[in-house]
Design a protein around this motif. Structure first.
Motif, PDB file in Angstrom:
ATOM      1  N   GLN A 185       0.849  -1.181   0.000  1.00  0.00           N
ATOM      2  CA  GLN A 185       0.000   0.000   0.000  1.00  0.00           C
ATOM      3  C   GLN A 185       0.888   1.235   0.000  1.00  0.00           C
ATOM      4  O   GLN A 185       1.710   1.417   0.893  1.00  0.00           O
ATOM      5  N   PRO A 186       0.799   2.096  -1.017  1.00  0.00           N
ATOM      6  CA  PRO A 186       1.694   3.255  -1.097  1.00  0.00           C
ATOM      7  C   PRO A 186       1.460   4.236   0.043  1.00  0.00           C
ATOM      8  O   PRO A 186       0.349   4.356   0.567  1.00  0.00           O
ATOM      9  N   THR A 187       2.533   4.920   0.434  1.00  0.00           N
ATOM     10  CA  THR A 187       2.421   5.903   1.513  1.00  0.00           C
ATOM     11  C   THR A 187       1.773   7.199   1.030  1.00  0.00           C
ATOM     12  O   THR A 187       1.239   7.961   1.817  1.00  0.00           O
ATOM     13  N   THR A 188       1.846   7.457  -0.262  1.00  0.00           N
ATOM     14  CA  THR A 188       1.180   8.615  -0.857  1.00  0.00           C
ATOM     15  C   THR A 188       0.418   8.146  -2.090  1.00  0.00           C
ATOM     16  O   THR A 188       0.650   7.042  -2.587  1.00  0.00           O
ATOM     17  N   ALA A 189      -0.462   8.985  -2.588  1.00  0.00           N
ATOM     18  CA  ALA A 189      -1.228   8.613  -3.773  1.00  0.00           C
ATOM     19  C   ALA A 189      -0.277   8.382  -4.943  1.00  0.00           C
ATOM     20  O   ALA A 189       0.480   9.281  -5.318  1.00  0.00           O
ATOM     21  N   PRO A 190      -0.280   7.175  -5.522  1.00  0.00           N
ATOM     22  CA  PRO A 190       0.672   6.883  -6.594  1.00  0.00           C
ATOM     23  C   PRO A 190       0.269   7.526  -7.908  1.00  0.00           C
ATOM     24  O   PRO A 190      -0.907   7.793  -8.151  1.00  0.00           O
ATOM     25  N   ARG A 191       1.275   7.809  -8.750  1.00  0.00           N
ATOM     26  CA  ARG A 191       0.975   8.243 -10.105  1.00  0.00           C
ATOM     27  C   ARG A 191       0.350   7.084 -10.851  1.00  0.00           C
ATOM     28  O   ARG A 191       0.738   5.935 -10.679  1.00  0.00           O
ATOM     29  N   ARG A 192      -0.597   7.402 -11.680  1.00  0.00           N
ATOM     30  CA  ARG A 192      -1.257   6.361 -12.457  1.00  0.00           C
ATOM     31  C   ARG A 192      -0.562   6.183 -13.796  1.00  0.00           C
ATOM     32  O   ARG A 192      -0.252   7.149 -14.494  1.00  0.00           O
ATOM     33  N   ARG A 193      -0.291   4.956 -14.162  1.00  0.00           N
ATOM     34  CA  ARG A 193       0.300   4.665 -15.451  1.00  0.00           C
ATOM     35  C   ARG A 193      -0.796   4.679 -16.518  1.00  0.00           C
ATOM     36  O   ARG A 193      -1.937   4.318 -16.245  1.00  0.00           O
ATOM     37  N   ASP A 194      -0.426   5.083 -17.704  1.00  0.00           N
ATOM     38  CA  ASP A 194      -1.358   5.080 -18.828  1.00  0.00           C
ATOM     39  C   ASP A 194      -1.395   3.667 -19.413  1.00  0.00           C
ATOM     40  O   ASP A 194      -0.393   3.194 -19.966  1.00  0.00           O
ATOM     41  N   PRO A 195      -2.518   2.964 -19.299  1.00  0.00           N
ATOM     42  CA  PRO A 195      -2.568   1.575 -19.780  1.00  0.00           C
ATOM     43  C   PRO A 195      -2.380   1.452 -21.289  1.00  0.00           C
ATOM     44  O   PRO A 195      -2.055   0.374 -21.790  1.00  0.00           O
ATOM     45  N   ALA A 196      -2.568   2.540 -22.011  1.00  0.00           N
ATOM     46  CA  ALA A 196      -2.423   2.487 -23.470  1.00  0.00           C
ATOM     47  C   ALA A 196      -1.005   2.828 -23.930  1.00  0.00           C
ATOM     48  O   ALA A 196      -0.700   2.710 -25.122  1.00  0.00           O
ATOM     49  N   TRP A 197      -0.144   3.229 -22.999  1.00  0.00           N
ATOM     50  CA  TRP A 197       1.187   3.719 -23.381  1.00  0.00           C
ATOM     51  C   TRP A 197       2.029   2.641 -24.049  1.00  0.00           C
ATOM     52  O   TRP A 197       2.649   2.876 -25.080  1.00  0.00           O
ATOM     53  N   ARG A 198       2.055   1.446 -23.499  1.00  0.00           N
ATOM     54  CA  ARG A 198       2.907   0.386 -24.044  1.00  0.00           C
ATOM     55  C   ARG A 198       2.558   0.112 -25.509  1.00  0.00           C
ATOM     56  O   ARG A 198       3.436   0.091 -26.387  1.00  0.00           O
ATOM     57  N   ALA A 199       1.277  -0.101 -25.788  1.00  0.00           N
ATOM     58  CA  ALA A 199       0.855  -0.404 -27.156  1.00  0.00           C
ATOM     59  C   ALA A 199       1.177   0.749 -28.096  1.00  0.00           C
ATOM     60  O   ALA A 199       1.587   0.537 -29.247  1.00  0.00           O
ATOM     61  N   ALA A 200       1.021   1.987 -27.603  1.00  0.00           N
ATOM     62  CA  ALA A 200       1.288   3.151 -28.447  1.00  0.00           C
ATOM     63  C   ALA A 200       2.772   3.250 -28.796  1.00  0.00           C
ATOM     64  O   ALA A 200       3.135   3.591 -29.929  1.00  0.00           O
ATOM     65  N   VAL A 201       3.649   2.936 -27.831  1.00  0.00           N
ATOM     66  CA  VAL A 201       5.093   2.992 -28.083  1.00  0.00           C
ATOM     67  C   VAL A 201       5.497   1.923 -29.086  1.00  0.00           C
ATOM     68  O   VAL A 201       6.245   2.186 -30.039  1.00  0.00           O
ATOM     69  N   LEU A 202       5.001   0.702 -28.898  1.00  0.00           N
ATOM     70  CA  LEU A 202       5.356  -0.369 -29.831  1.00  0.00           C
ATOM     71  C   LEU A 202       4.885  -0.041 -31.244  1.00  0.00           C
ATOM     72  O   LEU A 202       5.608  -0.258 -32.225  1.00  0.00           O
ATOM     73  N   GLN A 203       3.687   0.501 -31.359  1.00  0.00           N
ATOM     74  CA  GLN A 203       3.171   0.858 -32.680  1.00  0.00           C
ATOM     75  C   GLN A 203       4.010   1.967 -33.304  1.00  0.00           C
ATOM     76  O   GLN A 203       4.314   1.943 -34.504  1.00  0.00           O
ATOM     77  N   ALA A 204       4.409   2.947 -32.483  1.00  0.00           N
ATOM     78  CA  ALA A 204       5.180   4.078 -33.007  1.00  0.00           C
ATOM     79  C   ALA A 204       6.534   3.646 -33.565  1.00  0.00           C
ATOM     80  O   ALA A 204       7.067   4.283 -34.486  1.00  0.00           O
ATOM     81  N   TRP A 205       7.079   2.572 -33.018  1.00  0.00           N
ATOM     82  CA  TRP A 205       8.377   2.081 -33.480  1.00  0.00           C
ATOM     83  C   TRP A 205       8.217   0.827 -34.348  1.00  0.00           C
ATOM     84  O   TRP A 205       9.137   0.012 -34.468  1.00  0.00           O
ATOM     85  N   ASP A 206       7.050   0.670 -34.954  1.00  0.00           N
ATOM     86  CA  ASP A 206       6.790  -0.448 -35.882  1.00  0.00           C
ATOM     87  C   ASP A 206       7.013  -1.812 -35.244  1.00  0.00           C
ATOM     88  O   ASP A 206       7.408  -2.776 -35.907  1.00  0.00           O
ATOM     89  N   ARG A 207       6.781  -1.886 -33.930  1.00  0.00           N
ATOM     90  CA  ARG A 207       6.877  -3.148 -33.189  1.00  0.00           C
ATOM     91  C   ARG A 207       8.245  -3.823 -33.362  1.00  0.00           C
ATOM     92  O   ARG A 207       8.350  -5.046 -33.427  1.00  0.00           O
ATOM     93  N   GLN A 208       9.277  -3.002 -33.438  1.00  0.00           N
ATOM     94  CA  GLN A 208      10.624  -3.552 -33.524  1.00  0.00           C
ATOM     95  C   GLN A 208      11.565  -2.776 -32.618  1.00  0.00           C
ATOM     96  O   GLN A 208      11.292  -1.622 -32.273  1.00  0.00           O
TER      97      GLN A 208
END
Length: 297
Positions: free
Chosen positions: A161-184
């Motif tokens: 349990q975090p001691t402070t409110a955690p930053r939220r990760r963007d669940p779409a970020w991973r897929a967007a990065v892979l697509q931007a780099w042509d999945r390579q």
């Protein structure tokens, strides 16, 4: 001392950071003490042991240090007293190696902190998990835990349990990065797929998420598993012209290992229209993660 108080005390190591700068001397000492407590029943660590073990941890998992060796180990060994986490068997001046060596001073976790952790092994694992999550990316955390004598499979499955409110990760970020780099892989071009899914290609933060790195395309690279880990360990980096740097600290003897040298000086080739890595994130990685100097051109 209850669980919340223990985790709040250790969170002070995180709060002492400033503007995304890493504090490489702090977490290795406490993690080393947690490993000793888990395996020996006591967090006691003599200077003669810390001098080599702690210096090695800082060199391996921290950014480039101007001091190194015994001096880099003396900083956390003497300074951690100020935040109520660490105590010494006798009073010594801050940062000085000679007084530590003269009497082989012994350090240990503060008594009430150690008692609470020793009484509750699950709390010890939670404390270790909180520390590695706050100071290292997921690619490096298991190696850090092994190096201090803790089992990554035990520690990384613990929910904290975090001691402070955690930053939220963007669940779409991973897929967007892979697509931007042509999945390579942006470094070597590896693009393995199993069916329709990429295999062994990951979205890597340039500026680590734990150190205010945003989930944005200009802070992401698609990297194969190997190059992602080497990037997070500081063996690989980028210069201001977005050319790949290989560190002089990295060495290899086999053809497969030495193939990494061939990456040095190669320019990233992002897809047209893609957001290229931002200068600020690249310079953060070069300052806070990359080790040693780049290979000669």
């Amino acid at each position: 001392m209850n669980e919340r108080a223990v985790l709040d005390r250790l969170a002070s190591l995180r709060q002492n950071q400033y503007q995304g700068r890493r504090a490489p001397h702090k977490p290795p000492l406490v993690l080393l003490a947690l490993g000793r407590l888990a395996n020996k029943g006591s967090s006691e660590l003599s200077w003669s042991e810390a001098e080599s073990q702690l210096a090695k941890l800082i060199a391996e998992f921290g950014p480039e240090s101007k001091t190194g060796g015994a001096q880099s180990a003396a900083y956390p060994f003497t300074r951690r007293r100020s935040d109520g986490v660490w105590t010494l068997s006798r009073d010594v001046p801050m940062d000085l190696v000679r007084p530590l060596a003269a009497d082989d001073v012994v350090g240990r976790l503060e008594v009430s902190l150690e008692t609470a952790l020793h009484r509750d092994p699950q709390l010890l694992r939670s404390a270790a998990r909180a520390l590695v999550d706050s100071h290292f990316p997921a690619t490096v955390a298991p190696d850090v835990l092994v190096a201090v004598g803790l089992d990554p499979d035990d520690v990384l499955q613990v929910e904290v349990q975090p001691t402070t409110a955690p930053r939220r990760r963007d669940p779409a970020w991973r897929a967007a990065v892979l697509q931007a780099w042509d999945r390579q892989c942006a470094f070597c071009g590896y693009d393995g797929q199993l069916g329709f899914a990429s295999v062994g290609v990951e979205a890597a933060h340039i500026r680590w998420f734990a150190f205010d790195g945003p989930d944005s395309l200009d802070n992401g690279l698609a990297l194969c598993v190997l190059h992602h880990k080497l990037f997070d360990l500081g063996a690989l980096g980028l210069d201001s012209s977005l050319r790949i740097n290989v560190s002089t600290v990295f060495t290899a003897r086999t053809r497969a290992g030495r193939a990494l040298y061939d990456l040095h000086g190669q320019e990233l080739k992002p897809r047209p229209g893609k957001a290229v890595p931002a200068d600020g994130h690249v310079s953060w990685h070069r300052r806070e993660v990359f080790k040693g100097k780049p290979l000669a051109a």
